[in-house]
Scaffold this motif. Structure first.
Motif, PDB file in Angstrom:
ATOM      1  N   SER A  10       0.477  -0.612   0.455  1.00  0.00           N
ATOM      2  CA  SER A  10       0.017   0.142   0.125  1.00  0.00           C
ATOM      3  C   SER A  10       1.490   0.962   0.070  1.00  0.00           C
ATOM      4  N   ASP A  11       2.105   0.813   0.054  1.00  0.00           N
ATOM      5  CA  ASP A  11       2.923   2.563  -0.020  1.00  0.00           C
ATOM      6  C   ASP A  11       3.041   3.071  -1.611  1.00  0.00           C
ATOM      7  N   ASP A  12       1.935   3.937  -1.866  1.00  0.00           N
ATOM      8  CA  ASP A  12       1.827   4.351  -3.148  1.00  0.00           C
ATOM      9  C   ASP A  12       2.365   5.537  -3.336  1.00  0.00           C
ATOM     10  N   ARG A  13       3.911   6.389  -2.232  1.00  0.00           N
ATOM     11  CA  ARG A  13       5.017   7.432  -2.060  1.00  0.00           C
ATOM     12  C   ARG A  13       5.488   8.066  -3.224  1.00  0.00           C
ATOM     13  N   SER A  14       5.848   7.007  -4.065  1.00  0.00           N
ATOM     14  CA  SER A  14       6.419   7.585  -5.244  1.00  0.00           C
ATOM     15  C   SER A  14       5.407   7.702  -6.311  1.00  0.00           C
ATOM     16  N   GLU A  15       4.532   6.738  -6.500  1.00  0.00           N
ATOM     17  CA  GLU A  15       3.415   7.533  -7.622  1.00  0.00           C
ATOM     18  C   GLU A  15       2.658   8.659  -6.840  1.00  0.00           C
ATOM     19  N   ARG A  16       2.721   8.717  -5.539  1.00  0.00           N
ATOM     20  CA  ARG A  16       2.479   9.844  -5.343  1.00  0.00           C
ATOM     21  C   ARG A  16       3.139  11.822  -5.610  1.00  0.00           C
ATOM     22  N   MET A  17       4.143  11.177  -5.416  1.00  0.00           N
ATOM     23  CA  MET A  17       5.000  12.445  -5.543  1.00  0.00           C
ATOM     24  C   MET A  17       5.700  12.142  -6.961  1.00  0.00           C
ATOM     25  N   ILE A  18       5.387  11.679  -7.939  1.00  0.00           N
ATOM     26  CA  ILE A  18       5.644  11.495  -9.606  1.00  0.00           C
ATOM     27  C   ILE A  18       4.418  12.260  -9.337  1.00  0.00           C
ATOM     28  N   ASP A  20       2.019  14.844  -8.247  1.00  0.00           N
ATOM     29  CA  ASP A  20       2.004  16.046  -7.756  1.00  0.00           C
ATOM     30  C   ASP A  20       3.215  16.110  -6.548  1.00  0.00           C
ATOM     31  N   PRO A  21       4.204  16.905  -7.542  1.00  0.00           N
ATOM     32  CA  PRO A  21       5.208  16.795  -6.470  1.00  0.00           C
ATOM     33  C   PRO A  21       5.844  18.150  -5.073  1.00  0.00           C
ATOM     34  N   LYS A  22       5.573  19.430  -5.745  1.00  0.00           N
ATOM     35  CA  LYS A  22       5.219  20.108  -5.179  1.00  0.00           C
ATOM     36  C   LYS A  22       3.772  19.694  -3.421  1.00  0.00           C
ATOM     37  N   ARG A  23       2.405  19.241  -4.008  1.00  0.00           N
ATOM     38  CA  ARG A  23       1.846  18.720  -2.444  1.00  0.00           C
ATOM     39  C   ARG A  23       2.454  18.004  -2.009  1.00  0.00           C
ATOM     40  N   TYR A  24       3.258  16.556  -1.920  1.00  0.00           N
ATOM     41  CA  TYR A  24       3.765  15.119  -1.642  1.00  0.00           C
ATOM     42  C   TYR A  24       4.843  16.141  -0.749  1.00  0.00           C
ATOM     43  N   PHE A  25       5.739  16.982  -0.854  1.00  0.00           N
ATOM     44  CA  PHE A  25       6.665  17.659  -0.466  1.00  0.00           C
ATOM     45  C   PHE A  25       5.961  18.656   0.463  1.00  0.00           C
ATOM     46  N   GLU A  26       4.747  19.175   0.006  1.00  0.00           N
ATOM     47  CA  GLU A  26       4.393  19.820   1.303  1.00  0.00           C
ATOM     48  C   GLU A  26       3.733  18.942   2.224  1.00  0.00           C
ATOM     49  N   GLU A  27       2.728  17.787   2.142  1.00  0.00           N
ATOM     50  CA  GLU A  27       2.679  17.380   3.470  1.00  0.00           C
ATOM     51  C   GLU A  27       3.243  16.865   4.321  1.00  0.00           C
ATOM     52  N   ALA A  28       4.482  16.393   3.316  1.00  0.00           N
ATOM     53  CA  ALA A  28       5.757  15.521   4.385  1.00  0.00           C
ATOM     54  C   ALA A  28       6.444  16.968   4.988  1.00  0.00           C
TER      55      ALA A  28
END
Length: 53
Positions: A10-18, A20-28
């Motif tokens: 269930s680890d979809d981090r790489s897909e989410r990062m690709i 929408d990278p701005k959103r991914y890093f903002e949430e992190a």
């Protein structure tokens, strides 16, 4: 042992990062800020530990 066991990742981090990278890093960043705030306040972490400074 059963031969029909399916392991799902269930680890979809790489897909989410690709996607929408701005959103991914903002949430992190927001998660990191919340965790730091909990540490400073002495609240238990997700793993149940309480750290005092």
């Amino acid at each position: 042992m059963a031969d029909d066991i399916v392991v799902q990742d269930s680890d979809d981090r790489s897909e989410r990062m690709i996607r929408d990278p701005k959103r991914y890093f903002e949430e992190a960043r927001q998660r990191a800020e919340r965790e730091l705030k909990r540490e400073v306040e002495g609240r238990p972490h997700r793993n149940g530990r309480v750290e005092h400074g």
